[in-house]
Motif scaffolding. Sequence first.
Motif, PDB file in Angstrom:
ATOM      1  N   ARG A  68      -6.643  -0.627  10.131  1.00  0.00           N
ATOM      2  CA  ARG A  68      -7.435   0.393   9.437  1.00  0.00           C
ATOM      3  C   ARG A  68      -6.550   1.356   8.660  1.00  0.00           C
ATOM      4  NH1 ARG A  68     -10.636   0.705  14.108  1.00  0.00           N
ATOM      5  NH2 ARG A  68     -12.167  -0.946  13.804  1.00  0.00           N
ATOM      6  N   GLU A  69      -5.418   1.747   9.264  1.00  0.00           N
ATOM      7  CA  GLU A  69      -4.485   2.659   8.567  1.00  0.00           C
ATOM      8  C   GLU A  69      -3.964   2.001   7.284  1.00  0.00           C
ATOM      9  OE1 GLU A  69      -1.185   3.852  11.024  1.00  0.00           O
ATOM     10  OE2 GLU A  69      -2.565   4.234  12.689  1.00  0.00           O
ATOM     11  N   GLY A  70      -3.574   0.723   7.388  1.00  0.00           N
ATOM     12  CA  GLY A  70      -3.047   0.008   6.231  1.00  0.00           C
ATOM     13  C   GLY A  70      -4.087  -0.118   5.134  1.00  0.00           C
ATOM     14  N   VAL A  71      -5.322  -0.446   5.526  1.00  0.00           N
ATOM     15  CA  VAL A  71      -6.409  -0.614   4.557  1.00  0.00           C
ATOM     16  C   VAL A  71      -6.716   0.728   3.880  1.00  0.00           C
ATOM     17  CG1 VAL A  71      -8.889  -1.087   4.381  1.00  0.00           C
ATOM     18  CG2 VAL A  71      -7.405  -2.680   5.590  1.00  0.00           C
ATOM     19  N   ALA A  72      -6.697   1.807   4.674  1.00  0.00           N
ATOM     20  CA  ALA A  72      -6.987   3.135   4.111  1.00  0.00           C
ATOM     21  C   ALA A  72      -5.915   3.500   3.078  1.00  0.00           C
ATOM     22  CB  ALA A  72      -7.038   4.173   5.223  1.00  0.00           C
ATOM     23  N   ARG A  73      -4.645   3.208   3.406  1.00  0.00           N
ATOM     24  CA  ARG A  73      -3.545   3.514   2.464  1.00  0.00           C
ATOM     25  C   ARG A  73      -3.707   2.707   1.178  1.00  0.00           C
ATOM     26  NH1 ARG A  73       0.024   3.661   6.628  1.00  0.00           N
ATOM     27  NH2 ARG A  73       0.445   1.440   6.418  1.00  0.00           N
ATOM     28  N   LEU A  74      -4.081   1.422   1.336  1.00  0.00           N
ATOM     29  CA  LEU A  74      -4.249   0.559   0.156  1.00  0.00           C
ATOM     30  C   LEU A  74      -5.380   1.086  -0.732  1.00  0.00           C
ATOM     31  CD1 LEU A  74      -3.569  -2.152  -1.296  1.00  0.00           C
ATOM     32  CD2 LEU A  74      -5.292  -3.235   0.137  1.00  0.00           C
ATOM     33  N   GLY A  75      -6.499   1.446  -0.087  1.00  0.00           N
ATOM     34  CA  GLY A  75      -7.649   1.967  -0.832  1.00  0.00           C
ATOM     35  C   GLY A  75      -7.285   3.243  -1.594  1.00  0.00           C
ATOM     36  N   ALA A  76      -6.475   4.108  -0.938  1.00  0.00           N
ATOM     37  CA  ALA A  76      -6.099   5.381  -1.568  1.00  0.00           C
ATOM     38  C   ALA A  76      -5.160   5.126  -2.746  1.00  0.00           C
ATOM     39  CB  ALA A  76      -5.419   6.277  -0.537  1.00  0.00           C
ATOM     40  N   ALA A  77      -4.294   4.096  -2.621  1.00  0.00           N
ATOM     41  CA  ALA A  77      -3.312   3.823  -3.680  1.00  0.00           C
ATOM     42  C   ALA A  77      -3.960   3.131  -4.877  1.00  0.00           C
ATOM     43  CB  ALA A  77      -2.192   2.957  -3.128  1.00  0.00           C
ATOM     44  N   MET A  78      -5.107   2.476  -4.652  1.00  0.00           N
ATOM     45  CA  MET A  78      -5.718   1.720  -5.742  1.00  0.00           C
ATOM     46  C   MET A  78      -7.168   2.146  -5.945  1.00  0.00           C
ATOM     47  SD  MET A  78      -4.025  -1.998  -5.517  1.00  0.00           S
ATOM     48  CE  MET A  78      -4.591  -2.248  -7.157  1.00  0.00           C
ATOM     49  N   PRO A  79      -7.373   3.235  -6.667  1.00  0.00           N
ATOM     50  CA  PRO A  79      -8.734   3.712  -6.882  1.00  0.00           C
ATOM     51  C   PRO A  79      -9.564   2.605  -7.550  1.00  0.00           C
ATOM     52  CG  PRO A  79      -7.112   5.240  -7.806  1.00  0.00           C
ATOM     53  CD  PRO A  79      -6.365   4.021  -7.383  1.00  0.00           C
ATOM     54  N   GLY A  80     -10.806   2.487  -7.133  1.00  0.00           N
ATOM     55  CA  GLY A  80     -11.651   1.428  -7.716  1.00  0.00           C
ATOM     56  C   GLY A  80     -11.693   0.190  -6.839  1.00  0.00           C
ATOM     57  N   LEU A  81     -10.698   0.039  -5.954  1.00  0.00           N
ATOM     58  CA  LEU A  81     -10.686  -1.131  -5.057  1.00  0.00           C
ATOM     59  C   LEU A  81     -11.507  -0.782  -3.805  1.00  0.00           C
ATOM     60  CD1 LEU A  81      -9.328  -3.962  -4.358  1.00  0.00           C
ATOM     61  CD2 LEU A  81      -7.710  -2.608  -3.006  1.00  0.00           C
ATOM     62  N   GLN A  82     -12.475  -1.643  -3.488  1.00  0.00           N
ATOM     63  CA  GLN A  82     -13.204  -1.442  -2.223  1.00  0.00           C
ATOM     64  C   GLN A  82     -12.398  -2.115  -1.129  1.00  0.00           C
ATOM     65  OE1 GLN A  82     -17.363  -2.675  -2.342  1.00  0.00           O
ATOM     66  NE2 GLN A  82     -17.215  -2.670  -4.570  1.00  0.00           N
ATOM     67  N   ALA A  83     -11.767  -1.327  -0.263  1.00  0.00           N
ATOM     68  CA  ALA A  83     -10.902  -1.902   0.775  1.00  0.00           C
ATOM     69  C   ALA A  83     -11.579  -1.746   2.131  1.00  0.00           C
ATOM     70  CB  ALA A  83      -9.547  -1.213   0.770  1.00  0.00           C
ATOM     71  N   GLN A  84     -11.565  -2.813   2.887  1.00  0.00           N
ATOM     72  CA  GLN A  84     -12.343  -2.860   4.119  1.00  0.00           C
ATOM     73  C   GLN A  84     -11.519  -3.550   5.220  1.00  0.00           C
ATOM     74  OE1 GLN A  84     -16.040  -4.527   2.928  1.00  0.00           O
ATOM     75  NE2 GLN A  84     -16.802  -4.824   5.025  1.00  0.00           N
ATOM     76  N   ALA A  85     -11.609  -3.019   6.451  1.00  0.00           N
ATOM     77  CA  ALA A  85     -10.896  -3.644   7.586  1.00  0.00           C
ATOM     78  C   ALA A  85     -11.915  -4.333   8.484  1.00  0.00           C
ATOM     79  CB  ALA A  85     -10.153  -2.582   8.378  1.00  0.00           C
ATOM     80  N   VAL A  86     -11.617  -5.573   8.866  1.00  0.00           N
ATOM     81  CA  VAL A  86     -12.511  -6.296   9.769  1.00  0.00           C
ATOM     82  C   VAL A  86     -11.678  -6.787  10.956  1.00  0.00           C
ATOM     83  CG1 VAL A  86     -14.010  -8.319  10.041  1.00  0.00           C
ATOM     84  CG2 VAL A  86     -14.051  -7.027   7.894  1.00  0.00           C
TER      85      VAL A  86
END
Length: 305
Positions: free
Chosen positions: A104-122
């Motif tokens: 979840r931490e990694g996905v949150a960082r990725l989402g923050a770095a790439m605005p417009g990308l819907q990033a989700q952790a499963v």
Amino acid sequence: MHYPLHLDIIQGLARHPASISPKYFYDQRGSRLFEEITRLPEYYPTRTESALMQTHGEEIARAIATCSTVIEPGAGNCEKARRLCELLRPERFVGLDISADFLREGVARLGAAMPGLQAQAVAGDITRPIVLPLDIPRAKRLVFYPGSSIGNFDPLQARQLLANLRSLVDADGGLLVGVDLRKDVEVLEAAYDDAAGVTAAFNLNVLAHVNRLIGSDFTPEGWLHRAFFNDGASRIEMHLEARAPIRVNWPGGERDFAPGERIHTENSYKYTLPSFSALLASAGFSRMQAWTDAQGWYAMVHARP
Ligand code: AVI
């Protein structure tokens, strides 16, 4: 002290030869040691893969350009996903991992770095049939499986895992997978037995982790790190070898080891492009394209149904 049952560990210790699953390498210290391994001069896979993605990035991006959802099994800190997402600019990223908190931490960082990308952790175990949430569109999926982790599964398990990944994509999707290739034995063996002893510490650390999990009394000082290439099976094998007679106890059991007796801790299979293509074909993929480095040490393979 009460220890939860880790039956697979106890069964592995009772076997002749004994074994411990490599999944137990990755406690906090083990994960840190693995990161250190990836920066060692002898450990070529990580830097060769990132150089390949750098050199052939545009061509790889063109091959997968129609995909709009990237799914990464074992995404961890999502660093590799970030580089891929910068190349592909997908609409959606789905990280899949057993350890959902770390993911979840990694996905949150990725989402923050790439605005417009819907990033989700499963959260999920990729070695079992994978069911993704229904809101993730089935069309145009790319499964990204870098790092040559496929090599840590024996061929039957690897085929099952690739078939699980195949079940996630339709005809308009694909798989981009990192594969370590066969090469000179000296290069392979040095990568798993480095001069600084980091891989030895990583291998021995599994004993401390097992002690915490099952309450055993392994003394890591009593064991030697062994790593060698098994040519017939085309794999690096890692073992721990008893330096002297050792009795290991745990609540409800014990095991005597003779000097020189080993515990098998990991296999890392090395493929040729034809042998890996055959494995992909057996898992339901048919169209493949591969990029390799100049030495032919490592490949990124794009496979489609
Ligand atoms: C995670 N995996 C791809 C590594 C490998 O190369 O098989 C694990 C490893 N074991 C020792 N060094 C690295």
